[in-house]
Design a protein around this motif. Sequence first.
Motif, PDB file in Angstrom:
ATOM      1  N   ILE A  16      42.886 -36.858  82.716  1.00 53.32           N
ATOM      2  CA  ILE A  16      41.814 -36.147  82.013  1.00 53.32           C
ATOM      3  C   ILE A  16      41.843 -36.523  80.532  1.00 53.32           C
ATOM      4  O   ILE A  16      40.800 -36.792  79.927  1.00 53.32           O
ATOM      5  CB  ILE A  16      41.950 -34.622  82.223  1.00 53.32           C
ATOM      6  N   CYS A  17      43.020 -36.566  79.938  1.00 55.82           N
ATOM      7  CA  CYS A  17      43.129 -36.945  78.521  1.00 55.82           C
ATOM      8  C   CYS A  17      42.657 -38.378  78.304  1.00 55.82           C
ATOM      9  O   CYS A  17      41.950 -38.675  77.332  1.00 55.82           O
ATOM     10  CB  CYS A  17      44.573 -36.786  78.036  1.00 55.82           C
ATOM     11  N   LEU A  18      43.040 -39.302  79.209  1.00 57.50           N
ATOM     12  CA  LEU A  18      42.614 -40.683  79.106  1.00 57.50           C
ATOM     13  C   LEU A  18      41.088 -40.785  79.216  1.00 57.50           C
ATOM     14  O   LEU A  18      40.443 -41.505  78.442  1.00 57.50           O
ATOM     15  CB  LEU A  18      43.296 -41.524  80.194  1.00 57.50           C
ATOM     16  N   TYR A  19      40.505 -40.037  80.154  1.00 58.18           N
ATOM     17  CA  TYR A  19      39.053 -40.029  80.308  1.00 58.18           C
ATOM     18  C   TYR A  19      38.369 -39.526  79.029  1.00 58.18           C
ATOM     19  O   TYR A  19      37.380 -40.098  78.572  1.00 58.18           O
ATOM     20  CB  TYR A  19      38.641 -39.160  81.499  1.00 58.18           C
ATOM     21  N   MET A  20      38.924 -38.471  78.447  1.00 59.08           N
ATOM     22  CA  MET A  20      38.328 -37.904  77.232  1.00 59.08           C
ATOM     23  C   MET A  20      38.426 -38.877  76.060  1.00 59.08           C
ATOM     24  O   MET A  20      37.486 -39.017  75.270  1.00 59.08           O
ATOM     25  CB  MET A  20      38.987 -36.565  76.899  1.00 59.08           C
ATOM     26  N   VAL A  21      39.538 -39.594  75.932  1.00 55.73           N
ATOM     27  CA  VAL A  21      39.706 -40.552  74.849  1.00 55.73           C
ATOM     28  C   VAL A  21      38.711 -41.702  75.001  1.00 55.73           C
ATOM     29  O   VAL A  21      38.034 -42.096  74.039  1.00 55.73           O
ATOM     30  CB  VAL A  21      41.166 -41.080  74.805  1.00 55.73           C
ATOM     31  N   VAL A  22      38.571 -42.247  76.210  1.00 54.93           N
ATOM     32  CA  VAL A  22      37.642 -43.358  76.449  1.00 54.93           C
ATOM     33  C   VAL A  22      36.201 -42.889  76.250  1.00 54.93           C
ATOM     34  O   VAL A  22      35.391 -43.574  75.618  1.00 54.93           O
ATOM     35  CB  VAL A  22      37.860 -43.941  77.865  1.00 54.93           C
ATOM     36  N   SER A  23      35.879 -41.735  76.779  1.00 56.34           N
ATOM     37  CA  SER A  23      34.530 -41.196  76.648  1.00 56.34           C
ATOM     38  C   SER A  23      34.183 -40.949  75.179  1.00 56.34           C
ATOM     39  O   SER A  23      33.087 -41.279  74.701  1.00 56.34           O
ATOM     40  CB  SER A  23      34.414 -39.902  77.451  1.00 56.34           C
ATOM     41  N   ASN A  24      35.102 -40.375  74.445  1.00 56.91           N
ATOM     42  CA  ASN A  24      34.891 -40.097  73.038  1.00 56.91           C
ATOM     43  C   ASN A  24      34.725 -41.397  72.245  1.00 56.91           C
ATOM     44  O   ASN A  24      33.897 -41.484  71.341  1.00 56.91           O
ATOM     45  CB  ASN A  24      36.065 -39.279  72.494  1.00 56.91           C
ATOM     46  N   SER A  25      35.499 -42.403  72.588  1.00 57.47           N
ATOM     47  CA  SER A  25      35.386 -43.702  71.926  1.00 57.47           C
ATOM     48  C   SER A  25      34.008 -44.318  72.175  1.00 57.47           C
ATOM     49  O   SER A  25      33.390 -44.862  71.256  1.00 57.47           O
ATOM     50  CB  SER A  25      36.491 -44.633  72.440  1.00 57.47           C
ATOM     51  N   ASN A  26      33.524 -44.241  73.414  1.00 61.87           N
ATOM     52  CA  ASN A  26      32.193 -44.773  73.733  1.00 61.87           C
ATOM     53  C   ASN A  26      31.094 -44.010  72.991  1.00 61.87           C
ATOM     54  O   ASN A  26      30.127 -44.613  72.503  1.00 61.87           O
ATOM     55  CB  ASN A  26      31.945 -44.723  75.237  1.00 61.87           C
ATOM     56  N   MET A  27      31.226 -42.700  72.922  1.00 63.85           N
ATOM     57  CA  MET A  27      30.235 -41.902  72.188  1.00 63.85           C
ATOM     58  C   MET A  27      30.234 -42.269  70.711  1.00 63.85           C
ATOM     59  O   MET A  27      29.177 -42.377  70.081  1.00 63.85           O
ATOM     60  CB  MET A  27      30.509 -40.399  72.352  1.00 63.85           C
ATOM     61  N   GLN A  28      31.426 -42.485  70.142  1.00 62.65           N
ATOM     62  CA  GLN A  28      31.520 -42.837  68.729  1.00 62.65           C
ATOM     63  C   GLN A  28      30.860 -44.193  68.472  1.00 62.65           C
ATOM     64  O   GLN A  28      30.127 -44.357  67.492  1.00 62.65           O
ATOM     65  CB  GLN A  28      32.994 -42.866  68.285  1.00 62.65           C
ATOM     66  N   LYS A  29      31.063 -45.158  69.352  1.00 59.93           N
ATOM     67  CA  LYS A  29      30.435 -46.478  69.198  1.00 59.93           C
ATOM     68  C   LYS A  29      28.919 -46.362  69.289  1.00 59.93           C
ATOM     69  O   LYS A  29      28.187 -46.990  68.509  1.00 59.93           O
ATOM     70  CB  LYS A  29      30.945 -47.443  70.271  1.00 59.93           C
ATOM     71  N   ALA A  30      28.434 -45.547  70.232  1.00 57.68           N
ATOM     72  CA  ALA A  30      26.986 -45.365  70.384  1.00 57.68           C
ATOM     73  C   ALA A  30      26.388 -44.707  69.142  1.00 57.68           C
ATOM     74  O   ALA A  30      25.332 -45.121  68.654  1.00 57.68           O
ATOM     75  CB  ALA A  30      26.682 -44.533  71.627  1.00 57.68           C
ATOM     76  N   LYS A  31      27.046 -43.716  68.610  1.00 58.28           N
ATOM     77  CA  LYS A  31      26.547 -43.041  67.407  1.00 58.28           C
ATOM     78  C   LYS A  31      26.580 -43.982  66.201  1.00 58.28           C
ATOM     79  O   LYS A  31      25.664 -43.984  65.384  1.00 58.28           O
ATOM     80  CB  LYS A  31      27.343 -41.777  67.140  1.00 58.28           C
ATOM     81  N   ASP A  32      27.638 -44.783  66.076  1.00 52.79           N
ATOM     82  CA  ASP A  32      27.721 -45.739  64.973  1.00 52.79           C
ATOM     83  C   ASP A  32      26.594 -46.765  65.043  1.00 52.79           C
ATOM     84  O   ASP A  32      25.987 -47.105  64.022  1.00 52.79           O
ATOM     85  CB  ASP A  32      29.075 -46.454  64.969  1.00 52.79           C
ATOM     86  N   SER A  33      26.305 -47.255  66.240  1.00 53.85           N
ATOM     87  CA  SER A  33      25.216 -48.234  66.372  1.00 53.85           C
ATOM     88  C   SER A  33      23.865 -47.581  66.064  1.00 53.85           C
ATOM     89  O   SER A  33      22.994 -48.210  65.447  1.00 53.85           O
ATOM     90  CB  SER A  33      25.211 -48.873  67.759  1.00 53.85           C
ATOM     91  N   LYS A  34      23.696 -46.324  66.451  1.00 53.72           N
ATOM     92  CA  LYS A  34      22.448 -45.618  66.141  1.00 53.72           C
ATOM     93  C   LYS A  34      22.310 -45.418  64.637  1.00 53.72           C
ATOM     94  O   LYS A  34      21.229 -45.599  64.063  1.00 53.72           O
ATOM     95  CB  LYS A  34      22.419 -44.275  66.863  1.00 53.72           C
ATOM     96  N   ILE A  35      23.395 -45.084  63.971  1.00 48.52           N
ATOM     97  CA  ILE A  35      23.375 -44.920  62.512  1.00 48.52           C
ATOM     98  C   ILE A  35      23.023 -46.245  61.839  1.00 48.52           C
ATOM     99  O   ILE A  35      22.228 -46.288  60.899  1.00 48.52           O
ATOM    100  CB  ILE A  35      24.731 -44.363  62.007  1.00 48.52           C
ATOM    101  N   ASP A  36      23.605 -47.337  62.315  1.00 48.22           N
ATOM    102  CA  ASP A  36      23.296 -48.650  61.742  1.00 48.22           C
ATOM    103  C   ASP A  36      21.816 -48.990  61.909  1.00 48.22           C
ATOM    104  O   ASP A  36      21.175 -49.499  60.986  1.00 48.22           O
ATOM    105  CB  ASP A  36      24.153 -49.742  62.398  1.00 48.22           C
ATOM    106  N   ARG A  37      21.251 -48.707  63.096  1.00 44.66           N
ATOM    107  CA  ARG A  37      19.823 -48.972  63.322  1.00 44.66           C
ATOM    108  C   ARG A  37      18.954 -48.122  62.399  1.00 44.66           C
ATOM    109  O   ARG A  37      17.975 -48.602  61.835  1.00 44.66           O
ATOM    110  CB  ARG A  37      19.449 -48.709  64.785  1.00 44.66           C
ATOM    111  N   LEU A  38      19.318 -46.853  62.222  1.00 43.84           N
ATOM    112  CA  LEU A  38      18.557 -45.984  61.329  1.00 43.84           C
ATOM    113  C   LEU A  38      18.646 -46.440  59.876  1.00 43.84           C
ATOM    114  O   LEU A  38      17.658 -46.384  59.140  1.00 43.84           O
ATOM    115  CB  LEU A  38      19.026 -44.535  61.466  1.00 43.84           C
ATOM    116  N   GLU A  39      19.819 -46.916  59.460  1.00 44.84           N
ATOM    117  CA  GLU A  39      19.962 -47.436  58.101  1.00 44.84           C
ATOM    118  C   GLU A  39      19.098 -48.677  57.906  1.00 44.84           C
ATOM    119  O   GLU A  39      18.480 -48.853  56.853  1.00 44.84           O
ATOM    120  CB  GLU A  39      21.433 -47.735  57.795  1.00 44.84           C
ATOM    121  N   ASP A  40      19.033 -49.544  58.911  1.00 42.32           N
ATOM    122  CA  ASP A  40      18.171 -50.727  58.831  1.00 42.32           C
ATOM    123  C   ASP A  40      16.702 -50.312  58.743  1.00 42.32           C
ATOM    124  O   ASP A  40      15.923 -50.898  57.984  1.00 42.32           O
ATOM    125  CB  ASP A  40      18.384 -51.641  60.046  1.00 42.32           C
ATOM    126  N   THR A  41      16.330 -49.294  59.510  1.00 43.70           N
ATOM    127  CA  THR A  41      14.950 -48.798  59.479  1.00 43.70           C
ATOM    128  C   THR A  41      14.618 -48.225  58.101  1.00 43.70           C
ATOM    129  O   THR A  41      13.545 -48.491  57.554  1.00 43.70           O
ATOM    130  CB  THR A  41      14.749 -47.719  60.559  1.00 43.70           C
TER     131      THR A  41
END
Length: 164
Positions: A16-41
Amino acid sequence: MRNKIFLYLFLFTALICLYMVVSNSNMQKAKDSKIDRLEDTITGFKDSLQNAQLKVLDMQYFSLENNDDALAYYDHLELKDPSRYISDKLLETNESKGDNPLIPYEGMENDFKLNKIKILNHKWILADFSDGKYWGEILIKYELKDDLGVDFTLIDHLLYTRSN
């Protein structure tokens, strides 16, 4: 038996901890890419806004409102907005019955009337006219007198031809 339950419980908790760490990492990458796209916009919007502001300033270059030298001619008249006053006086020529007297053409569909007016400086006006179907432009020389009368003189004109 008790040790096996604790072992399974520990493995389940670790998974469960491993799943949460991987899931959280994926969410962080998705949010970072969204922030980068918004900054470009936002950067694109800033550039577009800056270009629009430059175009507006360029369009206002030939304008009585932004020409201090031309406005100096009207300092003694105490007009709040000379441009508006002159435009109103020019539009009053539309009120005559029939075609506007400044337009050297006879209306084909209706009477020719002035539509848009651009006061270039303290001497010249560029105006658009139309009868609803045909249109053209005129260049007018004007003189604002001390008694607030305005004399208009047609300098040049053109009527656009329709091509079918």
